[in-house]
Design a protein around this motif. Structure first.
Motif, PDB file in Angstrom:
ATOM      1  N   GLN A 116       0.786  -1.245   0.104  1.00 55.73           N
ATOM      2  CA  GLN A 116       0.074   0.052  -0.119  1.00 55.73           C
ATOM      3  C   GLN A 116       0.975   1.359  -0.294  1.00 55.73           C
ATOM      4  N   ASP A 117       1.735   1.548   0.984  1.00 56.22           N
ATOM      5  CA  ASP A 117       2.664   2.551   1.063  1.00 56.22           C
ATOM      6  C   ASP A 117       3.816   2.343   1.891  1.00 56.22           C
ATOM      7  N   LEU A 118       4.744   3.149   1.675  1.00 58.32           N
ATOM      8  CA  LEU A 118       6.298   2.716   2.118  1.00 58.32           C
ATOM      9  C   LEU A 118       6.104   3.709   3.747  1.00 58.32           C
ATOM     10  N   TRP A 149      15.462  -1.042   0.154  1.00 56.53           N
ATOM     11  CA  TRP A 149      15.901  -0.703  -1.325  1.00 56.53           C
ATOM     12  C   TRP A 149      14.850  -0.018  -1.966  1.00 56.53           C
ATOM     13  N   MET A 150      13.438  -0.475  -1.552  1.00 59.10           N
ATOM     14  CA  MET A 150      12.303   0.406  -2.274  1.00 59.10           C
ATOM     15  C   MET A 150      12.426   1.867  -1.808  1.00 59.10           C
ATOM     16  N   VAL A 151      13.093   2.071  -0.524  1.00 61.09           N
ATOM     17  CA  VAL A 151      12.728   3.477  -0.330  1.00 61.09           C
ATOM     18  C   VAL A 151      14.089   4.277  -0.962  1.00 61.09           C
ATOM     19  N   LEU A 152      15.185   3.552  -0.684  1.00 60.09           N
ATOM     20  CA  LEU A 152      16.208   3.929  -1.209  1.00 60.09           C
ATOM     21  C   LEU A 152      16.379   4.551  -2.523  1.00 60.09           C
ATOM     22  N   LEU A 153      15.686   3.358  -3.517  1.00 56.13           N
ATOM     23  CA  LEU A 153      15.608   3.769  -4.877  1.00 56.13           C
ATOM     24  C   LEU A 153      14.406   4.477  -5.506  1.00 56.13           C
ATOM     25  N   GLN A 154      13.597   4.934  -4.763  1.00 63.32           N
ATOM     26  CA  GLN A 154      12.311   5.628  -5.251  1.00 63.32           C
ATOM     27  C   GLN A 154      12.692   6.984  -5.811  1.00 63.32           C
ATOM     28  N   GLN A 155      11.797   7.727  -6.614  1.00 62.77           N
ATOM     29  CA  GLN A 155      12.190   8.728  -7.068  1.00 62.77           C
ATOM     30  C   GLN A 155      12.642   9.772  -6.231  1.00 62.77           C
ATOM     31  N   ILE A 209      22.819  13.874 -12.785  1.00 65.34           N
ATOM     32  CA  ILE A 209      21.676  13.834 -13.448  1.00 65.34           C
ATOM     33  C   ILE A 209      20.771  15.038 -13.184  1.00 65.34           C
ATOM     34  N   ASP A 210      19.784  15.488 -14.198  1.00 67.42           N
ATOM     35  CA  ASP A 210      19.079  16.493 -13.754  1.00 67.42           C
ATOM     36  C   ASP A 210      17.652  15.993 -13.409  1.00 67.42           C
ATOM     37  N   GLN A 211      17.211  14.831 -14.150  1.00 69.88           N
ATOM     38  CA  GLN A 211      15.798  14.262 -13.625  1.00 69.88           C
ATOM     39  C   GLN A 211      16.075  13.014 -12.736  1.00 69.88           C
ATOM     40  N   PRO A 212      15.103  13.056 -11.786  1.00 72.43           N
ATOM     41  CA  PRO A 212      15.470  11.507 -11.154  1.00 72.43           C
ATOM     42  C   PRO A 212      15.276  10.237 -12.126  1.00 72.43           C
ATOM     43  N   LEU A 213      16.057   9.276 -11.717  1.00 67.34           N
ATOM     44  CA  LEU A 213      16.102   8.064 -12.599  1.00 67.34           C
ATOM     45  C   LEU A 213      15.078   7.155 -12.110  1.00 67.34           C
ATOM     46  N   GLN A 214      14.293   6.587 -13.140  1.00 66.55           N
ATOM     47  CA  GLN A 214      13.407   5.472 -12.711  1.00 66.55           C
ATOM     48  C   GLN A 214      14.105   4.047 -12.311  1.00 66.55           C
ATOM     49  N   GLY A 238      15.915  -2.071 -10.655  1.00 63.11           N
ATOM     50  CA  GLY A 238      15.351  -2.054  -9.116  1.00 63.11           C
ATOM     51  C   GLY A 238      15.650  -3.504  -8.825  1.00 63.11           C
ATOM     52  N   VAL A 239      14.828  -4.324  -9.668  1.00 69.57           N
ATOM     53  CA  VAL A 239      14.922  -5.829  -9.382  1.00 69.57           C
ATOM     54  C   VAL A 239      16.383  -6.491  -9.064  1.00 69.57           C
ATOM     55  N   THR A 240      17.290  -6.062 -10.288  1.00 73.51           N
ATOM     56  CA  THR A 240      18.575  -6.274 -10.371  1.00 73.51           C
ATOM     57  C   THR A 240      19.520  -5.914  -8.805  1.00 73.51           C
ATOM     58  N   ILE A 241      19.298  -4.763  -8.795  1.00 75.77           N
ATOM     59  CA  ILE A 241      19.811  -4.341  -7.433  1.00 75.77           C
ATOM     60  C   ILE A 241      19.628  -5.064  -6.247  1.00 75.77           C
ATOM     61  N   GLY A 242      18.286  -5.070  -6.041  1.00 72.14           N
ATOM     62  CA  GLY A 242      17.790  -5.884  -4.842  1.00 72.14           C
ATOM     63  C   GLY A 242      18.260  -7.338  -4.855  1.00 72.14           C
ATOM     64  N   MET A 243      18.194  -8.048  -6.066  1.00 74.17           N
ATOM     65  CA  MET A 243      18.597  -9.337  -6.040  1.00 74.17           C
ATOM     66  C   MET A 243      20.055  -9.435  -5.965  1.00 74.17           C
ATOM     67  N   VAL A 244      20.865  -8.858  -6.567  1.00 71.41           N
ATOM     68  CA  VAL A 244      22.282  -8.823  -6.092  1.00 71.41           C
ATOM     69  C   VAL A 244      22.653  -8.567  -4.783  1.00 71.41           C
ATOM     70  N   TYR A 245      21.742  -7.820  -4.002  1.00 70.53           N
ATOM     71  CA  TYR A 245      22.013  -7.471  -2.696  1.00 70.53           C
ATOM     72  C   TYR A 245      21.803  -8.814  -1.953  1.00 70.53           C
ATOM     73  N   ILE A 246      20.622  -9.417  -2.471  1.00 74.70           N
ATOM     74  CA  ILE A 246      20.233 -10.779  -1.490  1.00 74.70           C
ATOM     75  C   ILE A 246      21.078 -11.878  -1.654  1.00 74.70           C
ATOM     76  N   MET A 247      21.418 -11.999  -3.009  1.00 75.85           N
ATOM     77  CA  MET A 247      22.501 -12.993  -3.615  1.00 75.85           C
ATOM     78  C   MET A 247      23.821 -13.084  -3.207  1.00 75.85           C
ATOM     79  N   LEU A 248      24.470 -11.934  -2.794  1.00 73.10           N
ATOM     80  CA  LEU A 248      25.755 -11.976  -2.596  1.00 73.10           C
ATOM     81  C   LEU A 248      26.111 -12.773  -1.701  1.00 73.10           C
TER      82      LEU A 248
END
Lengths: 362, 266, 279
Positions: free
Chosen positions: B233-235, C118-124, C138-143, C150-160
């Motif tokens: 839902q939200d963070l 990671w959800m918090v760290l990587l959000q806009q 960068i000028d604009q926030p990256l998606q 995002g999936v790749t970063i999070g998975m690398v973190y978990i699989m290391l």
């Protein structure tokens, strides 16, 4: 006739096609120190495990004071055992290890304390009650194991190569302790080892095991002086064996002829032999003498000196017979021959009548 | 030379830099949520404009969070007990048994560990629909037991293999019956393995989320399920607070495990 | 003569394993088998579930996502884990223990807590985007979330950790004298690394990589939280078919494909290991 104290009656144990022990037959007197001596795989340990109840024999019976014990499970046999590996319970103190057999017998605390104290005193570890096994040396651990096996006064104590993990000096020290404890307690001990010196040092009688069978039973001197088989002669004492064939049998004495035609005579013969049959001449090196002249009645052989090694109290001489067989002779320090000996010297070895035996091959 | 740290020369600084970077990569996100849980910003601004305990207050004020934590703990403890008990019996069979196919049986016991959890989850969900076990405590326990048991068996067989069976023999000759010997000698002898297996089993159940998502019902859910549904839902920083408590629990259990290992080496 | 002594258990001891065997049969083997059966019988008997799954571009994209992410995650973890495991094997004891503790802590920290971070760290408006903007990169926030990055970063973190630990085991077993010998033979550090250390560690690299790849293929939590619905992976597909669409046939078919790939790759690993040990 009263039944023997412990009777191992025709025990046979097979694993599939492999025969571990074959008709082992032995009686042991109360208070006797009996050693099972033999190479690994000779069936001595299997016999001990059957006594302990860890294995069931394929055939045969074991009777203690006339009653079969085979139907009694291990934990009710009331037999003591010291193992080859360290088997102290690692989570219990020395005192609690020794107390364990008494606790499972639901003995009262006062009696437990008293008996544990006595058992530890017996193995000269009094005051070690609170020590943990991991903080003790291997020798100390085996002494605690001995105390634990004796604390409930078992009629029979089994020892399965208990000293094989220890170094030589410590081993001799504990062998001495075991002898003393045997004398003090009078417990019947069955001891397994592959070390002939240990067997000779400890035992009243020794049973020599080979390929699942007992080759001979007797006291140390009996086995040494009168080996019944080639195997026993080879296993007890270090001997030289010279292969030849029987030539001239007279009663229990025989002559032997070797490859180059050399003959010896007047050797006690073991086993039934025919003229011309392959046989071996066994010589105890400490009873063999190096001389300039041949001995009387064919009890000598010509040899050529090949090498001399000075070893302090003696000089070991490697020599070769006329047909090329190697043997060694020891000369004590100060022996008149030892000074002037050189390679290639042609001499004779000779022996006293009881130092040689002939064994028929096969 | 490459395996001697002192002889690596300049290379060792490169290696150390990689290690430090990786350690920060692993550690910072964890520290980051701990910091956020005390931060005053609902929008998770970092560094936080101020510090507060209100997210913890919200967490503890909501009976659903507490209820979920309690459910998780209850399931975890039951799974721990069953996993150790079944694992011990199975390990005895694997290590001390004398039947054919023990290697195959061992591989069989470990398969739930190698299969993707989602397959087990979907399959169990279907089975539990028929048995009416979804959303029940036994359902959760069974599901978690399936994935915890392999870890318990690995730990316990390892401990049993290093415990000399001759010690058990000695106990039996001393007069202990086989079961008495197992309980009074073998079990205390492998107690470090038993504790480790217990901690592993509890943690696996406590942290398990995929199976729990499928098993959960509105009335019965575990802590990870509560985190999961909230996350979708939200963070909210409340999750940071919950996560921080979970991290704290992990650290405590890790220290406990380390102490057990230390006790074993002594 | 047997090396050990006692009849450890009355009889063969098989009975002791029975409770665990029955548990796994009832709640693991039979349910999984039934699920797989449903892929062939629902909605009607036949192979149409598999035909649909393997024939349509929608599902092809899911397969591509799954294998692509698993491959990239595996490659990145190998590149990071090898130097780390190597250092860990030779670092002075104290420092090695600290590094090891960090790895274990991250491994045992709750999966959702880590993914949440990671959800918090990587959000806009998250820390990473703001830092990159603050640095003027960068000028604009990256998606960075709701996509495969995002999936790749999070998975690398978990699989290391799963890559570092087996590699460490292999490197620790290599005798340092072999590398001293390589140096004495005249190999430079680079040559020794390329021609001696890496080949000797290869079985560990291969088995670790296979394990990470297989685990990544079937991962559910991180992809669904960091990837969003537009970038579905195989495990999510299975869950979605069953949970939202109640399409047991398709769910079972997808589960069967994942199961075959997983067990197949493990079989490869087992064979690889046997050869590695024989050689």
């Amino acid at each position: 006739m009263t039944a023997p104290f412990l009777h191992i009656n025709g025990i046979r144990k097979t694993y599939g096609d492999v025969v571990a022990t074959d008709h082992v037959e032995l009686t042991i007197a109360e208070g006797e120190f009996m050693t099972f001596l033999g190479p690994s795989g000779s069936g001595k340990s299997t016999t001990l495990y059957i006594l302990a109840g860890f294995q069931d024999p394929t055939a045969g019976d074991i009777r203690l004071r006339g009653r079969s014990i085979l139907q009694t499970p291990s934990h009710k046999r009331n037999i003591g055992m010291v193992f080859q590996r360290y088997t102290l319970f690692p989570h219990l103190s020395v005192g609690e290890n020794v107390a364990f057999p008494l606790r499972v017998r639901r003995m009262g605390q006062a009696e437990v304390t008293e008996k544990v104290k006595r058992a530890l005193k017996l193995v000269r570890l009094d005051g070690f009650e609170d020590r943990m096994p991991a903080r003790m040396s291997g020798g100390q651990q085996q002494r605690v194991a001995l105390a634990r096996a004796l604390v409930y006064d078992p009629p029979v104590l089994l020892m399965d190569e208990p000293l094989s993990a220890l170094d030589k000096k410590l081993r001799e020290e504990i062998q001495h302790e075991i002898r003393r404890i045997h004398q003090e307690t009078g417990v019947t001990i069955l001891y397994v080892t592959h070390d002939q010196e240990e067997a000779l040092r400890l035992s009243d009688r020794i049973a020599i095991f080979n390929r699942g069978k007992i080759e001979q039973v007797g006291t140390g001197p009996e086995l040494y002086a009168g080996p019944a088989t080639h195997f026993v002669a080879d296993f007890i004492g270090d001997s030289a064996f010279l292969a030849g064939e029987l030539d001239g049998i007279a009663g229990d004495q025989a002559g032997l002829r070797f490859a180059d035609g050399t003959r010896v005579a007047g050797i006690p013969l073991h086993g039934a032999g025919r003229q011309g049959q392959a046989a071996e001449l066994m010589l105890r090196p400490e009873r063999v003498e190096l001389t300039l002249e041949p001995g009387p009645q064919g009890r000598s052989l010509p040899v050529v000196v090949e090498d001399m090694t000075f070893l302090g109290n003696n000089t070991t001489v490697s020599a070769r017979t006329g047909w090329g067989a190697a043997l060694t002779v020891r000369l004590n320090f100060g022996h008149p021959l030892s000074a002037g000996l050189t390679r290639g010297d042609r001499l004779h070895i000779r022996w006293s009548p009881e130092a040689a035996h002939a064994f028929v091959k096969g | 030379m490459l395996l001697d740290f002192d002889k690596l020369g300049s290379w060792r600084w490169v290696l150390c830099a990689i290690c430090v970077a990786m350690a920060l990569f692993l550690l910072l996100p964890i520290l980051f949520i701990v910091a956020l849980s005390f931060g005053s910003s609902r929008w998770l601004i970092f560094p936080p404009p101020g510090w507060t305990l209100k997210w913890y207050g919200e967490l503890f004020a909501d009976p659903r969070w507490l209820g979920a934590a309690l459910t998780s703990a209850k399931i975890g403890v039951i799974v721990m007990a069953l996993s150790v008990a079944l694992g011990l019996l199975a390990s005895l069979a694997l290590v001390r048994g004398k039947f054919r196919g023990r290697a195959v049986l061992r591989a069989f016991f470990l398969t739930p560990m190698v299969l993707p959890v989602v397959i087990v989850a979907v399959a169990l969900y279907a089975a539990f629909l028929r048995l009416g076990l979804n959303g029940t405590l036994p359902g959760f326990v069974i599901a978690h037991l399936i994935v915890a048991l392999p870890f318990a068996i690995i730990t316990l067989t390892g401990a049993l293999e290093t415990f000399d069976p001759a010690i058990e023999d000695a106990a039996i000759l001393c007069g202990a019956s086989p079961w008495e010997a197992r309980l009074r000698v073998t079990l205390p002898g492998i107690r470090h393995g038993v504790f480790s297996a217990a901690i592993f089993s509890f943690l696996i159940s406590w942290d398990e989320v995929v199976l729990a998502i499928f098993m959960a019902s509105p009335s019965l859910q575990t802590l990870p399920v509560k985190v999961w549904t909230t996350l979708r839902q939200d963070l909210t920083p409340v999750i940071a607070a919950a996560s921080t408590l979970l991290v704290a629990l992990t650290v405590i259990l890790m220290i406990a495990a380390a102490l057990i290992r230390k006790g074993k080496s002594e | 003569m047997p090396a050990t002594t006692a009849p450890r258990l009355r009889g063969s001891g098989f009975g002791f394993a029975l409770p665990a065997i029955l548990l796994l049969l009832a709640f693991f083997v039979i349910p999984v088998a039934m699920l797989l059966t449903r892929s062939l019988t629902e909605p009607e008997p036949g192979l149409q579930n598999y035909i649909t799954l393997l024939g349509s571009t929608t599902y092809a994209k899911i397969f591509f996502n799954t294998f692509f992410v698993a491959g990239v995650v595996t490659a990145i973890t190998v590149l990071i884990a090898f130097p780390v495991a190597w250092t860990l094997a030779i670092l002075p004891k104290g420092w090695a223990a600290v590094l090891f503790a960090v790895i274990l802590l991250s491994m045992w920290t709750n999966l959702l807590a880590r993914t949440y971070a990671w959800m918090v760290l990587l959000q806009q408006t998250g820390l990473i985007n703001r830092m990159l903007m603050g640095l003027g990169l960068i000028d604009q926030p990256l998606q960075l979330t709701n996509n495969l990055v995002g999936v790749t970063i999070g998975m690398v973190y978990i699989m290391l950790p799963f890559m570092i630990l087996p590699l460490l085991g292999v490197i620790q077993k290599i005798d340092p004298a072999i590398l001293q010998a390589a140096a004495l033979c005249g190999a430079t550090k680079g040559q020794a690394l390329r021609r001696v250390l890496v080949p000797l560690a290869a079985p560990g690299i291969a088995s670790g990589a296979l394990m990470v790849f297989v685990m990544s293929l079937g991962y559910y939590v991180t992809p669904s939280l960091l990837g969003g619905t537009a970038n579905m992976m195989l495990a999510e597909l299975i869950a979605q078919q069953v949970q939202s669409l109640v399409n047991w046939g398709m769910g079972g078919a997808a589960a069967f494909l994942l199961l075959v790939v997983t067990l197949g790759l493990y079989a490869v690993q087992l064979r690889f290991f046997e050869r590695g040990e024989a050689g």
